[in-house]
Design a protein around this motif. Structure first.
Motif, PDB file in Angstrom:
ATOM      1  N   CYS A 192       0.832  -1.210   0.000  1.00  0.00           N
ATOM      2  CA  CYS A 192       0.000   0.000   0.000  1.00  0.00           C
ATOM      3  C   CYS A 192       0.862   1.253   0.000  1.00  0.00           C
ATOM      4  CB  CYS A 192      -0.934   0.003   1.203  1.00  0.00           C
ATOM      5  SG  CYS A 192      -2.254  -1.198   1.090  1.00  0.00           S
ATOM      6  N   PHE A 193       1.946   1.234   0.768  1.00  0.00           N
ATOM      7  CA  PHE A 193       2.856   2.369   0.804  1.00  0.00           C
ATOM      8  C   PHE A 193       3.470   2.623  -0.568  1.00  0.00           C
ATOM      9  CE2 PHE A 193       7.149   4.071   1.651  1.00  0.00           C
ATOM     10  CZ  PHE A 193       6.783   5.267   2.234  1.00  0.00           C
ATOM     11  N   LEU A 194       3.910   1.552  -1.226  1.00  0.00           N
ATOM     12  CA  LEU A 194       4.488   1.708  -2.563  1.00  0.00           C
ATOM     13  C   LEU A 194       3.448   2.179  -3.575  1.00  0.00           C
ATOM     14  CD1 LEU A 194       6.846  -1.393  -2.719  1.00  0.00           C
ATOM     15  CD2 LEU A 194       7.483   1.010  -2.461  1.00  0.00           C
ATOM     16  N   SER A 195       2.215   1.721  -3.447  1.00  0.00           N
ATOM     17  CA  SER A 195       1.181   2.166  -4.394  1.00  0.00           C
ATOM     18  C   SER A 195       0.894   3.654  -4.229  1.00  0.00           C
ATOM     19  CB  SER A 195      -0.093   1.347  -4.222  1.00  0.00           C
ATOM     20  OG  SER A 195      -0.694   1.632  -2.981  1.00  0.00           O
ATOM     21  N   VAL A 196       0.932   4.161  -3.008  1.00  0.00           N
ATOM     22  CA  VAL A 196       0.731   5.598  -2.789  1.00  0.00           C
ATOM     23  C   VAL A 196       1.901   6.386  -3.374  1.00  0.00           C
ATOM     24  CG1 VAL A 196       0.617   7.389  -1.013  1.00  0.00           C
ATOM     25  CG2 VAL A 196      -0.775   5.341  -0.806  1.00  0.00           C
ATOM     26  N   ILE A 197       3.110   5.892  -3.192  1.00  0.00           N
ATOM     27  CA  ILE A 197       4.280   6.576  -3.752  1.00  0.00           C
ATOM     28  C   ILE A 197       4.204   6.603  -5.275  1.00  0.00           C
ATOM     29  CG2 ILE A 197       6.776   6.363  -4.094  1.00  0.00           C
ATOM     30  CD1 ILE A 197       6.993   5.447  -1.230  1.00  0.00           C
ATOM     31  N   ILE A 198       3.852   5.477  -5.876  1.00  0.00           N
ATOM     32  CA  ILE A 198       3.768   5.419  -7.340  1.00  0.00           C
ATOM     33  C   ILE A 198       2.642   6.303  -7.861  1.00  0.00           C
ATOM     34  CG2 ILE A 198       3.231   3.877  -9.277  1.00  0.00           C
ATOM     35  CD1 ILE A 198       4.764   1.679  -7.699  1.00  0.00           C
ATOM     36  N   VAL A 211      -6.554   2.213   1.264  1.00  0.00           N
ATOM     37  CA  VAL A 211      -5.108   2.045   1.103  1.00  0.00           C
ATOM     38  C   VAL A 211      -4.369   2.852   2.158  1.00  0.00           C
ATOM     39  CG1 VAL A 211      -3.160   2.530  -0.441  1.00  0.00           C
ATOM     40  CG2 VAL A 211      -5.243   1.482  -1.342  1.00  0.00           C
ATOM     41  N   TYR A 212      -4.811   4.096   2.383  1.00  0.00           N
ATOM     42  CA  TYR A 212      -4.184   4.914   3.413  1.00  0.00           C
ATOM     43  C   TYR A 212      -4.377   4.313   4.796  1.00  0.00           C
ATOM     44  CZ  TYR A 212      -2.721   8.988   0.746  1.00  0.00           C
ATOM     45  OH  TYR A 212      -2.073   9.830  -0.103  1.00  0.00           O
ATOM     46  N   VAL A 227      -4.811   1.105   5.636  1.00  0.00           N
ATOM     47  CA  VAL A 227      -3.955  -0.075   5.776  1.00  0.00           C
ATOM     48  C   VAL A 227      -2.508   0.343   5.948  1.00  0.00           C
ATOM     49  CG1 VAL A 227      -3.064  -2.105   4.557  1.00  0.00           C
ATOM     50  CG2 VAL A 227      -5.500  -1.618   4.545  1.00  0.00           C
ATOM     51  N   GLN A 228      -2.100   1.353   5.218  1.00  0.00           N
ATOM     52  CA  GLN A 228      -0.727   1.837   5.291  1.00  0.00           C
ATOM     53  C   GLN A 228      -0.413   2.408   6.672  1.00  0.00           C
ATOM     54  OE1 GLN A 228       0.209   4.708   2.255  1.00  0.00           O
ATOM     55  NE2 GLN A 228       1.285   5.960   3.746  1.00  0.00           N
ATOM     56  N   MET A 229      -1.382   3.036   7.302  1.00  0.00           N
ATOM     57  CA  MET A 229      -1.136   3.683   8.587  1.00  0.00           C
ATOM     58  C   MET A 229      -1.255   2.724   9.772  1.00  0.00           C
ATOM     59  SD  MET A 229      -0.291   6.606   7.718  1.00  0.00           S
ATOM     60  CE  MET A 229      -0.455   7.852   8.950  1.00  0.00           C
ATOM     61  N   ILE A 230      -2.243   1.837   9.775  1.00  0.00           N
ATOM     62  CA  ILE A 230      -2.436   0.992  10.954  1.00  0.00           C
ATOM     63  C   ILE A 230      -1.899  -0.429  10.771  1.00  0.00           C
ATOM     64  CG2 ILE A 230      -4.447   2.289  11.707  1.00  0.00           C
ATOM     65  CD1 ILE A 230      -6.143  -0.108  10.825  1.00  0.00           C
ATOM     66  N   GLY A 231      -1.510  -0.786   9.566  1.00  0.00           N
ATOM     67  CA  GLY A 231      -0.986  -2.124   9.316  1.00  0.00           C
ATOM     68  C   GLY A 231       0.261  -2.458  10.121  1.00  0.00           C
ATOM     69  N   PRO A 232       1.283  -1.606  10.125  1.00  0.00           N
ATOM     70  CA  PRO A 232       2.484  -1.932  10.922  1.00  0.00           C
ATOM     71  C   PRO A 232       2.206  -2.012  12.423  1.00  0.00           C
ATOM     72  CG  PRO A 232       3.003  -0.265   9.290  1.00  0.00           C
ATOM     73  CD  PRO A 232       1.516  -0.449   9.254  1.00  0.00           C
ATOM     74  N   VAL A 233       1.281  -1.212  12.917  1.00  0.00           N
ATOM     75  CA  VAL A 233       0.944  -1.254  14.340  1.00  0.00           C
ATOM     76  C   VAL A 233       0.293  -2.589  14.689  1.00  0.00           C
ATOM     77  CG1 VAL A 233      -0.430  -0.173  16.144  1.00  0.00           C
ATOM     78  CG2 VAL A 233       0.710   1.252  14.444  1.00  0.00           C
ATOM     79  N   ILE A 234      -0.636  -3.029  13.868  1.00  0.00           N
ATOM     80  CA  ILE A 234      -1.300  -4.309  14.105  1.00  0.00           C
ATOM     81  C   ILE A 234      -0.299  -5.459  14.012  1.00  0.00           C
ATOM     82  CG2 ILE A 234      -3.018  -5.914  13.192  1.00  0.00           C
ATOM     83  CD1 ILE A 234      -4.671  -3.454  12.420  1.00  0.00           C
ATOM     84  N   ALA A 235       0.604  -5.394  13.021  1.00  0.00           N
ATOM     85  CA  ALA A 235       1.617  -6.438  12.883  1.00  0.00           C
ATOM     86  C   ALA A 235       2.534  -6.479  14.102  1.00  0.00           C
ATOM     87  CB  ALA A 235       2.435  -6.207  11.615  1.00  0.00           C
ATOM     88  N   PHE A 236       2.897  -5.322  14.624  1.00  0.00           N
ATOM     89  CA  PHE A 236       3.741  -5.270  15.816  1.00  0.00           C
ATOM     90  C   PHE A 236       3.016  -5.872  17.023  1.00  0.00           C
ATOM     91  CE2 PHE A 236       5.131  -2.990  19.643  1.00  0.00           C
ATOM     92  CZ  PHE A 236       6.459  -3.405  19.669  1.00  0.00           C
ATOM     93  N   LEU A 237       1.745  -5.549  17.177  1.00  0.00           N
ATOM     94  CA  LEU A 237       0.981  -6.112  18.299  1.00  0.00           C
ATOM     95  C   LEU A 237       0.844  -7.626  18.183  1.00  0.00           C
ATOM     96  CD1 LEU A 237      -1.776  -3.394  18.722  1.00  0.00           C
ATOM     97  CD2 LEU A 237       0.228  -3.787  20.162  1.00  0.00           C
ATOM     98  N   PHE A 243      -7.030  11.524  -4.089  1.00  0.00           N
ATOM     99  CA  PHE A 243      -6.970  10.389  -3.183  1.00  0.00           C
ATOM    100  C   PHE A 243      -8.181  10.321  -2.253  1.00  0.00           C
ATOM    101  CE2 PHE A 243      -2.327  11.001  -3.913  1.00  0.00           C
ATOM    102  CZ  PHE A 243      -2.094   9.794  -4.537  1.00  0.00           C
ATOM    103  N   SER A 244      -9.185  11.141  -2.518  1.00  0.00           N
ATOM    104  CA  SER A 244     -10.328  11.183  -1.601  1.00  0.00           C
ATOM    105  C   SER A 244     -11.398  10.145  -1.924  1.00  0.00           C
ATOM    106  CB  SER A 244     -10.955  12.578  -1.617  1.00  0.00           C
ATOM    107  OG  SER A 244     -11.423  12.872  -2.917  1.00  0.00           O
ATOM    108  N   GLY A 245     -11.359   9.546  -3.087  1.00  0.00           N
ATOM    109  CA  GLY A 245     -12.399   8.598  -3.461  1.00  0.00           C
ATOM    110  C   GLY A 245     -11.836   7.265  -3.893  1.00  0.00           C
ATOM    111  N   GLY A 246     -12.743   6.346  -4.137  1.00  0.00           N
ATOM    112  CA  GLY A 246     -12.349   5.033  -4.610  1.00  0.00           C
ATOM    113  C   GLY A 246     -11.756   4.183  -3.513  1.00  0.00           C
TER     114      GLY A 246
END
Length: 88
Positions: free
Chosen positions: A32-38, A55-56, A58-68, A47-50
Motif C-alpha cells: 500500500c505504501f508503494l502504491s501511494v508513492i507510485i 489504502v491509506y 492499511v498503510q497507517m495501521i498495518g504496521p501497528v497491528i503487525a507489531f501487536l 486520493f479522496s475517493g475510490g
C-alpha cells in the motif's frame, strides 16, 4: 555423565497463524505504501475517493497491528517455554 538434551516445546498452530498474519500484514502495508508513492509520482492527486482511503488506512495501521501480533506471539512463546522449563 552428560545431561540429556532438553526438548523444545513444539510450535503450535496459533503461533504459526500469528506469525504468518503479522508477515502478511507487513507485506500488505508495504504494498500500500508503494502504491501511494507510485500514484503520487504519476500525478494522481485525487486520493479522496475510490479505494485510496482504504489504502491509506492499511498503510497507517498495518504496521501497528503487525507489531501487536508479534508481541502477542512473543508473550505466548515465553509463557510456553517457562511452563515447559518449570515442569522439568
Amino acid at each position: 555423565m552428560s545431561t540429556p538434551p532438553s526438548e523444545e516445546p513444539s510450535v503450535r498452530r496459533i503461533d504459526r497463524i500469528l506469525a504468518f498474519m503479522s508477515l502478511g500484514i507487513v507485506v500488505l502495508s508495504i504494498a500500500c505504501f508503494l502504491s501511494v508513492i507510485i500514484a503520487t509520482a504519476v500525478g494522481n492527486q485525487d486520493f479522496s475517493g475510490g479505494v485510496w482511503p482504504v489504502v491509506y488506512l492499511v498503510q497507517m495501521i498495518g504496521p501497528v497491528i503487525a507489531f501487536l501480533l508479534l508481541v502477542a506471539l512473543l508473550i505466548m512463546s515465553f509463557a510456553r517455554k517457562g511452563r515447559s522449563s518449570s515442569r522439568d
